[in-house]
Design an enzyme around this catalytic site. Structure first.
Site, PDB file in Angstrom:
ATOM      1  N   GLU A   1       0.861  -1.178   0.000  1.00  0.00           N
ATOM      2  CA  GLU A   1       0.000   0.000   0.000  1.00  0.00           C
ATOM      3  C   GLU A   1       0.896   1.226   0.000  1.00  0.00           C
ATOM      4  O   GLU A   1       1.758   1.372   0.887  1.00  0.00           O
ATOM      5  CB  GLU A   1      -0.923   0.035   1.217  1.00  0.00           C
TER       6      GLU A   1
ATOM      7  N   ASP B   1      -3.116  11.835  -1.833  1.00  0.00           N
ATOM      8  CA  ASP B   1      -3.093  13.295  -1.925  1.00  0.00           C
ATOM      9  C   ASP B   1      -3.516  13.699  -3.336  1.00  0.00           C
ATOM     10  O   ASP B   1      -2.913  13.257  -4.313  1.00  0.00           O
ATOM     11  CB  ASP B   1      -1.670  13.796  -1.648  1.00  0.00           C
TER      12      ASP B   1
ATOM     13  N   THR C   1     -10.418   2.445   5.229  1.00  0.00           N
ATOM     14  CA  THR C   1      -9.344   3.228   5.811  1.00  0.00           C
ATOM     15  C   THR C   1      -9.959   4.207   6.806  1.00  0.00           C
ATOM     16  O   THR C   1     -11.179   4.366   6.888  1.00  0.00           O
ATOM     17  CB  THR C   1      -8.589   4.034   4.738  1.00  0.00           C
ATOM     18  N   GLU C   2      -9.097   4.902   7.543  1.00  0.00           N
ATOM     19  CA  GLU C   2      -9.594   5.935   8.465  1.00  0.00           C
ATOM     20  C   GLU C   2     -10.354   7.015   7.707  1.00  0.00           C
ATOM     21  O   GLU C   2     -11.427   7.452   8.135  1.00  0.00           O
ATOM     22  CB  GLU C   2      -8.426   6.566   9.234  1.00  0.00           C
TER      23      GLU C   2
END
Length: 218
Positions: A43, A119, A195-196
């Protein structure tokens, strides 16, 4: 987003048994890092590690490496690993800039690449820095095994559209599966580990986009 520096993060990463200190030493022989010889999944931009730790627990027959370039973020993943009652022997972390990823993985050494909530680098002049840009797709082509896949999730529709365009414009890659609303797509959401960021954004009603791509020649 400006990251808050955490004092002592660099030292903690350097001393952690869960973090790889000399990545180049494993090029072409990453399997020696783990107790078992198994497919290798990575990842890139793993954040605080919730996704890849969940994957390691769910798929014990696969070896995982989580890559994160910021020590202050990676430290949170290390702390989660330290809190585990049972060590995750098939998962290790690496503090590394993905721009140099072809320097540490040999051709065909990685079986699957995960990109989660990367991002977006919204300014046009920064497009090459996006992890789904053609520049990065070229890097992935060098390290991904024959028959390997890339999986990408985001809530950023602009970044997702850009990613779809980059893949469609490529003579190397093709989209195998795609959804603009992952959590309402029974097929693609099967076995999904959040994911968070995914938990945060989906709780606000933001649809999650996901695509899976592979090489045309494979």
């Amino acid at each position: 987003m400006r990251l808050r520096n955490i004092p002592g993060a660099d030292e903690a990463i350097a001393q952690s048994p869960y973090c790889i200190q000399d990545a180049a030493a494993y090029t072409g022989k990453w399997h020696t890092l783990f107790p078992q010889r198994a497919p290798l999944h990575i990842e890139i931009g793993m954040g605080k590690g919730q996704f890849i730790m969940g994957m390691a627990k769910a798929h014990t027959d696969i070896n995982y490496i989580g890559i994160e370039k910021y020590t202050s973020v990676l430290l949170r993943a290390v702390q989660k690993m330290e809190a585990e009652e049972t060590p995750l022997d098939t998962l290790r972390f690496l503090c590394f800039n993905a721009e140099d990823i072809t320097e540490i993985f040999a051709p065909g050494e990685v079986d699957r690449i995960y990109l989660n909530f990367s991002d977006p680098w919204p300014k046009d002049r920064h497009a090459k820095r996006r992890l789904t840009s053609s520049a990065f797709l070229d890097r992935y082509d060098q390290i991904l095994a024959k028959g390997g896949h890339i999986e990408f999730k985001t809530d950023n529709r602009g970044l997702f559209d850009f990613s779809v365009e980059e893949i469609n414009a490529s003579s190397t890659w093709q989209i195998e599966a795609l959804t603009y609303d992952l959590h309402n797509d029974a097929s693609m959401n099967a076995g999904n580990i959040m994911t968070e960021y995914e938990e945060k954004f989906s709780s606000k009603g933001n649809p999650i986009c996901k695509l899976i791509c592979n090489r045309i020649s494979d």
